[in-house]
Design a protein around this motif. Structure first.
Motif, PDB file in Angstrom:
ATOM      1  N   ILE A 179       0.841  -1.205   0.000  1.00 35.38           N
ATOM      2  CA  ILE A 179       0.000   0.000   0.000  1.00 35.38           C
ATOM      3  C   ILE A 179       0.870   1.247   0.000  1.00 35.38           C
ATOM      4  O   ILE A 179       0.599   2.217  -0.726  1.00 35.38           O
ATOM      5  CB  ILE A 179      -0.946  -0.002   1.221  1.00 35.38           C
ATOM      6  CG1 ILE A 179      -1.947  -1.162   1.116  1.00 35.38           C
ATOM      7  CG2 ILE A 179      -1.698   1.335   1.332  1.00 35.38           C
ATOM      8  CD1 ILE A 179      -2.825  -1.336   2.340  1.00 35.38           C
ATOM      9  N   ARG A 180       1.929   1.235   0.790  1.00 33.56           N
ATOM     10  CA  ARG A 180       2.841   2.386   0.851  1.00 33.56           C
ATOM     11  C   ARG A 180       3.499   2.628  -0.510  1.00 33.56           C
ATOM     12  O   ARG A 180       3.625   3.770  -0.962  1.00 33.56           O
ATOM     13  CB  ARG A 180       3.909   2.140   1.914  1.00 33.56           C
ATOM     14  CG  ARG A 180       4.866   3.318   2.114  1.00 33.56           C
ATOM     15  CD  ARG A 180       5.866   3.024   3.220  1.00 33.56           C
ATOM     16  NE  ARG A 180       6.735   1.900   2.867  1.00 33.56           N
ATOM     17  CZ  ARG A 180       7.642   1.379   3.693  1.00 33.56           C
ATOM     18  NH1 ARG A 180       7.787   1.886   4.919  1.00 33.56           N
ATOM     19  NH2 ARG A 180       8.397   0.357   3.323  1.00 33.56           N
ATOM     20  N   LEU A 181       3.923   1.541  -1.177  1.00 37.37           N
ATOM     21  CA  LEU A 181       4.538   1.661  -2.500  1.00 37.37           C
ATOM     22  C   LEU A 181       3.581   2.337  -3.484  1.00 37.37           C
ATOM     23  O   LEU A 181       3.963   3.253  -4.218  1.00 37.37           O
ATOM     24  CB  LEU A 181       4.937   0.271  -3.008  1.00 37.37           C
ATOM     25  CG  LEU A 181       5.615   0.165  -4.372  1.00 37.37           C
ATOM     26  CD1 LEU A 181       6.552  -1.051  -4.404  1.00 37.37           C
ATOM     27  CD2 LEU A 181       4.603   0.031  -5.516  1.00 37.37           C
ATOM     28  N   LEU A 182       2.316   1.885  -3.494  1.00 32.84           N
ATOM     29  CA  LEU A 182       1.334   2.444  -4.423  1.00 32.84           C
ATOM     30  C   LEU A 182       0.948   3.872  -4.037  1.00 32.84           C
ATOM     31  O   LEU A 182       0.681   4.705  -4.903  1.00 32.84           O
ATOM     32  CB  LEU A 182       0.091   1.543  -4.466  1.00 32.84           C
ATOM     33  CG  LEU A 182       0.337   0.133  -5.028  1.00 32.84           C
ATOM     34  CD1 LEU A 182      -0.918  -0.718  -4.920  1.00 32.84           C
ATOM     35  CD2 LEU A 182       0.810   0.194  -6.473  1.00 32.84           C
ATOM     36  N   PHE A 183       0.940   4.161  -2.733  1.00 32.35           N
ATOM     37  CA  PHE A 183       0.626   5.520  -2.281  1.00 32.35           C
ATOM     38  C   PHE A 183       1.721   6.483  -2.742  1.00 32.35           C
ATOM     39  O   PHE A 183       1.435   7.599  -3.208  1.00 32.35           O
ATOM     40  CB  PHE A 183       0.487   5.555  -0.757  1.00 32.35           C
ATOM     41  CG  PHE A 183      -0.508   6.572  -0.269  1.00 32.35           C
ATOM     42  CD1 PHE A 183      -0.201   7.928  -0.283  1.00 32.35           C
ATOM     43  CD2 PHE A 183      -1.760   6.182   0.189  1.00 32.35           C
ATOM     44  CE1 PHE A 183      -1.119   8.869   0.161  1.00 32.35           C
ATOM     45  CE2 PHE A 183      -2.679   7.114   0.630  1.00 32.35           C
ATOM     46  CZ  PHE A 183      -2.363   8.465   0.607  1.00 32.35           C
ATOM     47  N   ASN A 184       2.979   6.048  -2.631  1.00 30.99           N
ATOM     48  CA  ASN A 184       4.088   6.887  -3.095  1.00 30.99           C
ATOM     49  C   ASN A 184       4.015   7.109  -4.603  1.00 30.99           C
ATOM     50  O   ASN A 184       4.323   8.196  -5.103  1.00 30.99           O
ATOM     51  CB  ASN A 184       5.429   6.235  -2.728  1.00 30.99           C
ATOM     52  CG  ASN A 184       5.778   6.419  -1.264  1.00 30.99           C
ATOM     53  OD1 ASN A 184       5.476   7.448  -0.676  1.00 30.99           O
ATOM     54  ND2 ASN A 184       6.395   5.419  -0.659  1.00 30.99           N
ATOM     55  N   ARG A 185       3.612   6.077  -5.318  1.00 33.66           N
ATOM     56  CA  ARG A 185       3.444   6.217  -6.765  1.00 33.66           C
ATOM     57  C   ARG A 185       2.335   7.222  -7.072  1.00 33.66           C
ATOM     58  O   ARG A 185       2.457   8.025  -8.006  1.00 33.66           O
ATOM     59  CB  ARG A 185       3.120   4.850  -7.378  1.00 33.66           C
ATOM     60  CG  ARG A 185       2.924   4.887  -8.886  1.00 33.66           C
ATOM     61  CD  ARG A 185       2.709   3.498  -9.473  1.00 33.66           C
ATOM     62  NE  ARG A 185       3.914   2.687  -9.365  1.00 33.66           N
ATOM     63  CZ  ARG A 185       4.049   1.505  -9.964  1.00 33.66           C
ATOM     64  NH1 ARG A 185       3.053   1.010 -10.683  1.00 33.66           N
ATOM     65  NH2 ARG A 185       5.163   0.814  -9.836  1.00 33.66           N
ATOM     66  N   ALA A 186       1.254   7.162  -6.305  1.00 35.85           N
ATOM     67  CA  ALA A 186       0.137   8.088  -6.515  1.00 35.85           C
ATOM     68  C   ALA A 186       0.562   9.533  -6.239  1.00 35.85           C
ATOM     69  O   ALA A 186       0.134  10.459  -6.933  1.00 35.85           O
ATOM     70  CB  ALA A 186      -1.038   7.703  -5.616  1.00 35.85           C
ATOM     71  N   ILE A 187       1.424   9.721  -5.249  1.00 42.05           N
ATOM     72  CA  ILE A 187       1.928  11.067  -4.942  1.00 42.05           C
ATOM     73  C   ILE A 187       2.777  11.590  -6.100  1.00 42.05           C
ATOM     74  O   ILE A 187       2.647  12.744  -6.519  1.00 42.05           O
ATOM     75  CB  ILE A 187       2.741  11.046  -3.629  1.00 42.05           C
ATOM     76  CG1 ILE A 187       1.814  10.799  -2.433  1.00 42.05           C
ATOM     77  CG2 ILE A 187       3.496  12.364  -3.443  1.00 42.05           C
ATOM     78  CD1 ILE A 187       2.545  10.574  -1.120  1.00 42.05           C
ATOM     79  N   LYS A 188       3.635  10.732  -6.652  1.00 38.38           N
ATOM     80  CA  LYS A 188       4.478  11.134  -7.779  1.00 38.38           C
ATOM     81  C   LYS A 188       3.645  11.503  -8.997  1.00 38.38           C
ATOM     82  O   LYS A 188       3.999  12.401  -9.765  1.00 38.38           O
ATOM     83  CB  LYS A 188       5.450  10.008  -8.129  1.00 38.38           C
ATOM     84  CG  LYS A 188       6.594   9.843  -7.140  1.00 38.38           C
ATOM     85  CD  LYS A 188       7.556   8.761  -7.587  1.00 38.38           C
ATOM     86  CE  LYS A 188       8.711   8.617  -6.601  1.00 38.38           C
ATOM     87  NZ  LYS A 188       9.672   7.557  -7.022  1.00 38.38           N
ATOM     88  N   GLN A 189       2.533  10.791  -9.181  1.00 36.22           N
ATOM     89  CA  GLN A 189       1.663  11.067 -10.324  1.00 36.22           C
ATOM     90  C   GLN A 189       0.647  12.173 -10.014  1.00 36.22           C
ATOM     91  O   GLN A 189      -0.236  12.445 -10.819  1.00 36.22           O
ATOM     92  CB  GLN A 189       0.939   9.784 -10.757  1.00 36.22           C
ATOM     93  CG  GLN A 189       1.868   8.705 -11.289  1.00 36.22           C
ATOM     94  CD  GLN A 189       1.118   7.501 -11.829  1.00 36.22           C
ATOM     95  OE1 GLN A 189      -0.070   7.573 -12.146  1.00 36.22           O
ATOM     96  NE2 GLN A 189       1.805   6.377 -11.947  1.00 36.22           N
ATOM     97  N   LYS A 190       0.774  12.777  -8.821  1.00 34.28           N
ATOM     98  CA  LYS A 190      -0.097  13.881  -8.403  1.00 34.28           C
ATOM     99  C   LYS A 190      -1.566  13.467  -8.342  1.00 34.28           C
ATOM    100  O   LYS A 190      -2.471  14.261  -8.607  1.00 34.28           O
ATOM    101  CB  LYS A 190       0.078  15.080  -9.338  1.00 34.28           C
ATOM    102  CG  LYS A 190       1.507  15.627  -9.346  1.00 34.28           C
ATOM    103  CD  LYS A 190       1.662  16.827 -10.260  1.00 34.28           C
ATOM    104  CE  LYS A 190       3.098  17.330 -10.259  1.00 34.28           C
ATOM    105  NZ  LYS A 190       3.299  18.473 -11.164  1.00 34.28           N
ATOM    106  N   ILE A 191      -1.770  12.214  -7.988  1.00 29.52           N
ATOM    107  CA  ILE A 191      -3.132  11.714  -7.804  1.00 29.52           C
ATOM    108  C   ILE A 191      -3.642  12.079  -6.411  1.00 29.52           C
ATOM    109  O   ILE A 191      -4.833  12.276  -6.200  1.00 29.52           O
ATOM    110  CB  ILE A 191      -3.165  10.181  -8.005  1.00 29.52           C
ATOM    111  CG1 ILE A 191      -2.850   9.843  -9.468  1.00 29.52           C
ATOM    112  CG2 ILE A 191      -4.507   9.579  -7.616  1.00 29.52           C
ATOM    113  CD1 ILE A 191      -2.605   8.375  -9.717  1.00 29.52           C
TER     114      ILE A 191
END
Length: 404
Positions: A179-191
């Motif tokens: 979940i943390r990995l995907l959350f960090n990805r979402a932050i990078k993509q400005k989601i």
């Protein structure tokens, strides 16, 4: 090479048996997918004309949406090309959707799983797919925004995984890591905004419990070596296990990939499957005796030493992965009967060969040399691993106090 986009129906159904519509973005024959949040019956998809059939009651609106979304992506691709921006499929997707802020948690999870499959990291794919399924079961829907994943959500998820599914603390932490990995990805993509990040010192902390690593001792390994009442399949399993032990706990994936051509100049030369590291080890005398038992089945220098992958389609990563997984399961089952015959009460698996090497090595080998033998990237990993097997100083300290 130019990039392109196409509407596709992904052949991975949800719990209701419906299939997701997505835009596939391809660059240099590598693809990534942007899910559109709509699902249809497989029979409702016109593969030839790339549109939703009239059999779907909402076909007009869906086809209009598909045309609009595809047009938006193609315009963005043309802009990138005109600006001469060379980028991978994933980078193109990030540029196109950076301002959309519409991707859900499970859409990014699907993207993550697709990337693992494309890069043939099938062991990780199998594990992460299972973790995602637990989150789906808890949420009871694939509609989950990152804004909803707050501390309260994660605490309830952790409780659910422990009480309803009886998962271990380690498994629960692994799900939080995903979940943390995907959350960090979402932050990078400005989601999602970084301010909503639910992990950290004063928030949800990911802390793995200490694990006990138990290896065999010299006497127990000698008992296994001296067994003379083994069936042919048990004898083969013992050979593979001892081969692993004598090569400092070599992993099953590397053992089964060993070819006769990997042996020359009295050494084994191989590239680790896990991290592609090259390694060269002296061939122990005990391993030479094991190899002698398989020479009659040798067809060429490029032939595998052990039989498990001889009939595998080496161009099909899934076939190789499945045959390795099946072989490991059989080995571990056979090791149960071998341990009974050797009168060993400890649980023995293929991975215990690695622990056994560490147990016997103890503190007698310098950590830097152990790091090389274990093929660890970081010395800290070696020190933490070996700490499970170093007891002499603690035992001496105990004796110095109580032996009076």
């Amino acid at each position: 090479m130019s990039s392109n986009a196409k509407i596709v129906l992904r052949k991975k159904s949800n719990r209701e048996g419906l299939y997701p519509l997505a835009i596939r973005i391809t660059k240099n024959r590598r693809s990534t997918y942007q899910y559109l949040g709509h699902y249809i019956e497989l029979e409702d998809w016109d593969e030839k004309n790339i549109r939703v059939k009239k059999s779907n009651s909402n076909y007009k609106n869906l086809n209009s949406l598909l045309s609009l979304k595809l047009s938006e992506v193609n315009k963005a691709l043309i802009t990138l090309q005109s600006e001469k921006k060379d980028a991978s499929a994933n980078q193109i997707k990030k540029v196109i959707y950076s301002s959309a802020n519409k991707s859900t948690f499970f859409e990014l999870a699907e993207e993550h799983l697709d990337e693992l499959e494309s890069s043939e990291k099938l062991n990780r794919l199998s594990t992460d797919k299972a973790w995602v399924s637990f989150i789906v079961k808890f949420n009871k829907s694939k509609q989950l925004s990152f804004q909803e994943i707050d501390e309260r959500f994660l605490k309830k998820l952790m409780l659910n995984l422990k009480t309803k599914h009886s998962l271990s603390e380690t498994s629960i932490m692994n799900i939080l890591v995903l979940i943390r990995l995907l959350f960090n990805r979402a932050i990078k993509q400005k989601i999602v905004n970084r301010e909503l990040y639910p992990f950290g010192t004063d928030k949800i902390r990911i802390k793995f419990p200490e694990t006990t690593k138990v290896g065999l001792n010299i006497n127990e390994i000698r008992r296994i070596e001296s067994l003379n009442n083994l069936s042919p399949i048990e004898l083969h399993t013992r050979n593979v296990w001892l081969y692993s032990f004598n090569f400092a706990g070599m992993r099953v994936s590397d053992i089964l990939r060993t070819k006769w051509s990997d042996f020359y100049d009295g050494r084994l030369h191989y590239r680790m499957h896990k991290n592609s590291k090259l390694l060269s080890l002296k061939i122990p005398e005990k391993v030479l005796k094991i190899l002698d038992q398989y020479k009659d089945d040798k067809r060429s220098e490029d032939d595998f030493v052990f039989p498990e992958l001889k009939k595998a389609n080496l161009d099909n990563a899934k076939d190789v992965y499945n045959k390795r997984k099946t072989a490991t399961k059989k080995f571990n089952n056979n090791l149960k009967s071998i341990s009974k015959k050797a009168k060993i009460n400890k649980k023995i698996t293929m991975h215990i060969a690695r622990h056994s090497f560490g147990n016997i090595a103890g503190d007698s080998i310098h950590p830097l040399m152990l790091q090389k033998l274990y093929r660890h990237s970081d010395l800290k990993t070696t020190l933490n691993y070996q700490a499970n097997f170093i007891h002499k100083e603690a035992d001496d300290a105990l004796d110095s106090v109580i032996n009076f």
